[in-house]
Design a protein around this motif. Structure first.
Motif: not given
Length: 144
Positions: A119-126
């Protein structure tokens, strides 16, 4: 006996039926024959149900229960009074069965560490995609 669950059965003597004119199909008989069937069940005074069952049914089927404690089920889908009576009994049994069904107990679970990291990785990418867009738009606006 009408079987509701494995432990609950209701004798047909506890049910009362009335027939009236139906507004449904019937051709020439529609204004002459009493084909609509109304099933009434005195929930408050039923010896077949425990007080806990009565309370559960009363809360879940409250809109169908009158102030006098009578549960009412109407059937008028067929041209036959007998068939409508059978349908009313079936619908009554299904209503009680669904009202008495207990919700499964929810087991508390935790979010896994891997799911949190995803979840945190997806937030960073977004976040980086949006940051790049805003910088790109700012450069384009200055050139014009």
């Amino acid at each position: 006996m009408i079987r509701i669950t494995n432990r609950i059965s209701i004798p047909e003597e506890e049910l009362s039926f009335t027939a009236s004119l139906s507004s449904g199909p019937g051709g020439q008989n529609v204004n002459k024959l009493n084909t609509r069937v109304t099933l009434r069940f005195d929930l408050a005074n039923s010896p077949s149900l425990s007080p806990e069952d009565k309370a559960l049914i009363a809360t879940r089927l409250g809109t169908r229960i009158a102030k006098d404690g009578m549960l009412r089920v109407v059937s008028q889908s067929t041209r036959s009074q007998h068939a409508n009576r059978e349908l009313a009994v079936e619908r009554f049994a299904e209503l009680l069965k669904s009202a008495l069904k207990r919700a499964p107990v929810r087991k508390e679970t935790r979010v896994s560490k891997a799911a949190k990291e995803r979840r945190l990785e997806e937030k960073k990418l977004r976040s980086s995609v949006k940051r790049q867009r805003s910088k790109g738009n700012a450069d384009n606006d200055r050139d014009m």
